[in-house]
Design a protein around this motif. Structure first.
Motif: not given
Lengths: 325, 325
Positions: B182, B234-235, B239, B313, B315-318, B320, B323-325
């Motif tokens: 990243e 995660m953040m 964020r 990590a 699992r949480y690229p977050f 757009t 998404r996790i949903g």
């Protein structure tokens, strides 16, 4: 772990049932305390009950309960009446960060509890020694600062004010281990405590990099998530230094310290957003923009993440008595 | 992901096969590049081969290989001969942080590669624009800063010097996504890049708290592990601000910024340890003391932790689009 402490025999009061207060109630219930949860604003009661119930269910899924869910719920007394606090040995204040409001709350608490009750504030913004002026027994007053969600984080800062009895702070420190915390006990009342000072040093430098155009918000976030984020949870900052080797640090300190931001001013970027009443994910606009849907997804994702990282961190306490081998 | 890029068609050179260089070689092999790994010190060869092999096995266990282990190993050419670099489109320099040594290495590389080869340094201490003076094609030179272990972290800082071609930096940026990074792309050559400046802001404040007796080393580490460590991965920091709500920050900035350390001096605590040649876990003594056994356990535990946090990590690229949903 101090085995002479029986949480079931220690009633704990929580005053203020906003987001933080509710999750502190959940944490104490999970630890087996009878909890007297007081809503200074009666309209908070229904919301609080719903939040606490849902947090206890979340805790059950994460296997954090020490006894079945219904027994855990049965430990809760939820009320707008301060009188319920009469038998509490410890009362935690979690109301808004305004001194006059806290002062009124302390008076109401003092009117009903015994003189040997310990009173603690969850404040992270107001010095403990300042709040200590407003309580009748300053030696029985201290800071107990939780992280959200209180039932699924190990962080806790216990801070003494000028007049706090260190022996009582130590009792709360020992009690906190029964809440599954890794508490720190600060004998000195420093502004911002430990974690805020470290975080604000980062915020100052990060906002400086963005304001001077050296990096974007997203660059800073990525760098921190994927660099510090890859070891922070296991090591903390000083063990990380030991792990990387100390020998090069003085030279890099000499080069980088003079370059760091020493500003005392509020970054314009931040002031501007707040002036426009942008609040972040709560208003779906902040440093970043969000759709309403994205803003909601952050809450959902963080609940999942928090459980994952809590469980991961638990596998790496790395105290000398608990090694990985 | 730029699908026009085929890693199997791009030979990459790595010069310097210490801990970091070896793990960069492993990362590039896992991504499918033919890799020419050059040991400027011939006695590094045997160690490097053993390290790279063991890292590839670690990568296989963590399911990071894109093709079977033996095919991955077959992509490696390990040599003390710079001539092997002749067909490389990208050469990464990972030798010690001493300018004269880097200068000699750049001369040896320039003598064998094509004029359109991109050359990048893994330096985190020396400005890219300074190193750019020592290469024949400064527009083809940049910083590519990895985190250890290179094959199992997502962090990467790509930094342009004064003369770097932004188009080439962008090519490396796109390539880095094939290495599962990243990356951040810094168009300005700022001292310490992003991550170091943020970290040194924390080190300065953390050491200040310890030196003034406000907190112990262990208090600072606990606070950071269990507070920041519970959301950082995660953040990131901005964020997180959006998530907590922006409205109270300006007031807290106003109160805390004037209290933060602005020192430019090397903390005595650190200088004293380094003067005594204490290196941390490598010498089983540093900021903390370790038994020999504990020092070894840190390495073992971190290998396990790193795999865990890397997978968490992921699992949480977050972004757009994910998404996790």
């Amino acid at each position: 772990m101090d085995e002479t402490i029986q949480t079931s025999e220690i009633s704990v009061g929580v005053v203020g049932l906003g987001l933080m207060g509710s999750s502190i109630v959940a944490a104490l219930l999970m630890a087996g305390h009878p909890v007297k949860a007081i809503a200074p604003l009666p309209n908070e009661l229904a919301d609080a009950l719903q939040r606490i119930t849902s947090q206890l269910q979340h805790g059950e899924e994460a296997e954090l309960l020490t006894q079945p869910l219904e027994k855990t719920v049965a430990l809760l007394t939820l009320s707008a009446d301060y009188g319920e606090l009469h038998d509490c040995r410890l009362v935690l204040e979690c109301v808004t960060e305004k001194i006059p409001i806290k002062q009124t709350v302390y008076e109401k608490i003092a009117a009903v509890v015994s003189t040997d009750t310990v009173l603690a504030s969850n404040t992270s913004a107001i010095p403990i020694s300042m709040l200590q002026q407003y309580v009748p027994n300053p030696e029985r007053f201290m800071g107990v600062h939780w992280a959200e969600p209180a039932y699924m984080t190990r962080f806790m800062e216990i801070t003494c004010g000028t007049h706090t009895s260190v022996a009582l702070a130590d009792w709360v420190f020992r009690l906190a281990h029964h809440w599954k915390k890794e508490p720190t006990l600060l004998r000195k009342d420093i502004r911002g405590f430990v974690t805020n000072r470290l975080m604000y040093a980062i915020y100052r430098e990060g906002l400086h990099l963005v304001e001077t155009g050296a990096a974007s918000l997203d660059d800073v976030d990525k760098a921190f998530r994927y660099d510090a984020g890859s070891w922070m949870t296991m090591m903390g900052i000083f063990r990380r230094m030991d792990y990387t080797g100390l020998q090069d640090y003085p030279e890099i300190f000499r080069r980088i310290f003079p370059q760091l931001s020493n500003s005392e001013a509020v970054p314009k970027l931040m002031q501007h957003l707040v002036d426009r009443q942008l609040r972040g994910t709560q208003s779906a606009q902040g440093l970043y923009d969000y759709t309403e849907e994205e803003a909601k997804e952050w809450d959902k994702a963080f609940a999942v993440f928090n459980k994952d990282i809590y469980q991961l961190a638990a596998r790496y306490p790395f105290r000398t008595d608990q090694r990985i081998g």
